[in-house]
Design a protein around this motif. Sequence first.
Motif, PDB file in Angstrom:
ATOM      1  N   THR A 118      33.009  40.252  29.812  1.00 44.16           N
ATOM      2  CA  THR A 118      33.412  41.655  29.869  1.00 44.16           C
ATOM      3  C   THR A 118      33.575  42.057  31.326  1.00 44.16           C
ATOM      4  O   THR A 118      32.747  41.709  32.175  1.00 44.16           O
ATOM      5  N   ALA A 119      34.654  42.800  31.613  1.00 40.26           N
ATOM      6  CA  ALA A 119      34.917  43.257  32.981  1.00 40.26           C
ATOM      7  C   ALA A 119      35.730  44.546  32.930  1.00 40.26           C
ATOM      8  O   ALA A 119      36.251  44.936  31.873  1.00 40.26           O
ATOM      9  N   ASN A 120      35.847  45.191  34.078  1.00 41.06           N
ATOM     10  CA  ASN A 120      36.675  46.397  34.119  1.00 41.06           C
ATOM     11  C   ASN A 120      38.160  46.051  34.062  1.00 41.06           C
ATOM     12  O   ASN A 120      38.973  46.834  33.540  1.00 41.06           O
ATOM     13  N   ARG A 121      38.528  44.874  34.556  1.00 41.44           N
ATOM     14  CA  ARG A 121      39.911  44.415  34.503  1.00 41.44           C
ATOM     15  C   ARG A 121      39.929  42.900  34.611  1.00 41.44           C
ATOM     16  O   ARG A 121      38.937  42.285  35.042  1.00 41.44           O
ATOM     17  N   PHE A 122      41.049  42.286  34.237  1.00 42.41           N
ATOM     18  CA  PHE A 122      41.204  40.840  34.350  1.00 42.41           C
ATOM     19  C   PHE A 122      42.550  40.516  34.984  1.00 42.41           C
ATOM     20  O   PHE A 122      43.532  41.241  34.795  1.00 42.41           O
ATOM     21  N   LEU A 123      42.589  39.420  35.703  1.00 41.00           N
ATOM     22  CA  LEU A 123      43.832  38.921  36.290  1.00 41.00           C
ATOM     23  C   LEU A 123      44.548  38.026  35.283  1.00 41.00           C
ATOM     24  O   LEU A 123      43.946  37.549  34.319  1.00 41.00           O
ATOM     25  N   ARG A 124      45.823  37.782  35.524  1.00 36.91           N
ATOM     26  CA  ARG A 124      46.591  36.923  34.615  1.00 36.91           C
ATOM     27  C   ARG A 124      46.039  35.494  34.634  1.00 36.91           C
ATOM     28  O   ARG A 124      45.885  34.894  35.694  1.00 36.91           O
ATOM     29  N   GLY A 125      45.698  34.995  33.457  1.00 36.66           N
ATOM     30  CA  GLY A 125      45.186  33.637  33.333  1.00 36.66           C
ATOM     31  C   GLY A 125      43.740  33.469  33.753  1.00 36.66           C
ATOM     32  O   GLY A 125      43.207  32.353  33.739  1.00 36.66           O
ATOM     33  N   MET A 126      43.069  34.568  34.078  1.00 33.46           N
ATOM     34  CA  MET A 126      41.724  34.506  34.660  1.00 33.46           C
ATOM     35  C   MET A 126      40.693  33.903  33.705  1.00 33.46           C
ATOM     36  O   MET A 126      39.925  33.007  34.086  1.00 33.46           O
ATOM     37  N   VAL A 127      40.653  34.378  32.471  1.00 31.60           N
ATOM     38  CA  VAL A 127      39.597  33.925  31.553  1.00 31.60           C
ATOM     39  C   VAL A 127      39.754  32.441  31.244  1.00 31.60           C
ATOM     40  O   VAL A 127      38.783  31.681  31.242  1.00 31.60           O
ATOM     41  N   ARG A 128      40.972  32.003  31.000  1.00 35.38           N
ATOM     42  CA  ARG A 128      41.196  30.595  30.678  1.00 35.38           C
ATOM     43  C   ARG A 128      40.860  29.687  31.856  1.00 35.38           C
ATOM     44  O   ARG A 128      40.349  28.574  31.678  1.00 35.38           O
ATOM     45  N   ALA A 129      41.124  30.151  33.079  1.00 38.59           N
ATOM     46  CA  ALA A 129      40.760  29.363  34.261  1.00 38.59           C
ATOM     47  C   ALA A 129      39.242  29.298  34.431  1.00 38.59           C
ATOM     48  O   ALA A 129      38.686  28.255  34.798  1.00 38.59           O
ATOM     49  N   ILE A 130      38.556  30.403  34.155  1.00 37.97           N
ATOM     50  CA  ILE A 130      37.097  30.422  34.223  1.00 37.97           C
ATOM     51  C   ILE A 130      36.515  29.470  33.182  1.00 37.97           C
ATOM     52  O   ILE A 130      35.610  28.674  33.475  1.00 37.97           O
ATOM     53  N   VAL A 131      37.031  29.529  31.953  1.00 44.57           N
ATOM     54  CA  VAL A 131      36.533  28.652  30.892  1.00 44.57           C
ATOM     55  C   VAL A 131      36.719  27.185  31.262  1.00 44.57           C
ATOM     56  O   VAL A 131      35.810  26.361  31.106  1.00 44.57           O
ATOM     57  N   SER A 159      43.265  33.326  39.349  1.00 47.54           N
ATOM     58  CA  SER A 159      44.478  34.047  38.981  1.00 47.54           C
ATOM     59  C   SER A 159      45.694  33.133  39.002  1.00 47.54           C
ATOM     60  O   SER A 159      45.791  32.222  39.825  1.00 47.54           O
ATOM     61  N   LYS A 160      46.633  33.399  38.105  1.00 47.79           N
ATOM     62  CA  LYS A 160      47.920  32.718  38.194  1.00 47.79           C
ATOM     63  C   LYS A 160      48.564  33.078  39.530  1.00 47.79           C
ATOM     64  O   LYS A 160      48.449  34.207  40.008  1.00 47.79           O
ATOM     65  N   VAL A 161      49.260  32.116  40.124  1.00 49.83           N
ATOM     66  CA  VAL A 161      49.911  32.368  41.405  1.00 49.83           C
ATOM     67  C   VAL A 161      51.177  33.190  41.175  1.00 49.83           C
ATOM     68  O   VAL A 161      51.733  33.236  40.084  1.00 49.83           O
ATOM     69  N   HIS A 162      51.627  33.859  42.239  1.00 50.91           N
ATOM     70  CA  HIS A 162      52.847  34.684  42.216  1.00 50.91           C
ATOM     71  C   HIS A 162      52.764  35.812  41.191  1.00 50.91           C
ATOM     72  O   HIS A 162      53.765  36.236  40.631  1.00 50.91           O
ATOM     73  N   THR A 163      51.562  36.308  40.939  1.00 51.60           N
ATOM     74  CA  THR A 163      51.410  37.425  40.014  1.00 51.60           C
ATOM     75  C   THR A 163      51.531  38.742  40.773  1.00 51.60           C
ATOM     76  O   THR A 163      51.190  38.823  41.957  1.00 51.60           O
ATOM     77  N   GLU A 164      52.039  39.773  40.102  1.00 47.20           N
ATOM     78  CA  GLU A 164      52.307  41.047  40.764  1.00 47.20           C
ATOM     79  C   GLU A 164      51.090  41.972  40.665  1.00 47.20           C
ATOM     80  O   GLU A 164      51.041  42.873  39.839  1.00 47.20           O
ATOM     81  N   VAL A 165      50.106  41.738  41.507  1.00 51.97           N
ATOM     82  CA  VAL A 165      48.935  42.611  41.572  1.00 51.97           C
ATOM     83  C   VAL A 165      48.680  42.983  43.026  1.00 51.97           C
ATOM     84  O   VAL A 165      49.024  42.232  43.947  1.00 51.97           O
ATOM     85  N   LYS A 166      48.084  44.143  43.229  1.00 50.90           N
ATOM     86  CA  LYS A 166      47.811  44.611  44.584  1.00 50.90           C
ATOM     87  C   LYS A 166      46.536  44.004  45.155  1.00 50.90           C
ATOM     88  O   LYS A 166      46.368  43.918  46.375  1.00 50.90           O
ATOM     89  N   HIS A 167      45.637  43.598  44.258  1.00 54.36           N
ATOM     90  CA  HIS A 167      44.388  42.981  44.710  1.00 54.36           C
ATOM     91  C   HIS A 167      43.830  42.118  43.580  1.00 54.36           C
ATOM     92  O   HIS A 167      44.289  42.190  42.436  1.00 54.36           O
TER      93      HIS A 167
END
Length: 252
Positions: free
Chosen positions: A188-201, A158-166
């Motif tokens: 495919t997922a139920n939800r994604f975090l900011r920048g998550m897919v690009r970091a995984i790739v 996840s990108k740091v300093h992102t506004e998510v609860k979990h």
Amino acid sequence: MTMSKRYFLELSYKGTHYHGWQIQNNAISVQEVLEKSLETYFRHPVGIMGSGRTDTGVHASMQVCHFDTDAALDYQRFLRAINGILPKDIAISGIREVRSDAHARFDAVKRSYIYRVILQKSPFLEDFAWMNYFQPNVDLMNQAARILLKHEDFECFSKVHTEVKHFRCKIIHASWEQKDGELQFHITANRFLRGMVRAIVGTLMDVGLGRKTAEDLEQIIVSKDRKKAGKSAPAKGLFFSKIEYPADIYLD
């Protein structure tokens, strides 16, 4: 008094010239352009809510948003008109009436992305894929991708300093395939975090090129440390490709 109705719009866009989906100060976004186009059509301000954000330069072959209106809509006439108002890099492909409490973001049950990598220079795919001159080991990347399905906390991606609860996401599918001279990563997922897919790739590409191992990926996920994961892959190769909703959300 005419009752307002809620509609889902299905759209696609080339993200190259936009600073992501969400409206922001001093930068043009897809949401802003779409809201202004709807205002032109309806002759009054129209707010929209998207199914999810995409970052600067990321594309969408399928995005969904909702809006409310009390205007009577002829779907085919509306689609022709709104596509005539929109710029050439944004297109509306469908409109459906939904329940009045339906929500494009919160009612989504699955979201999918595709990431494209090309292995040789192409003038036609420059804006739509990450060019990589080195052939990675696809089998190793798929072995590592399967590890993602065993975990649910992806703070490390996840990108740091992102506004998510979990940072919990349930990844349902993650795999690479090679076809027509390019590599494609499907997730495919139920939800994604900011920048998550690009970091995984970026991290899986490190595995494919021998810079990291599948065991390293496991340790990165457990660490929850973004600094230990790979660099984010370029935005231009990422496509928001599909979003799914419960069938009973639609009224037509």
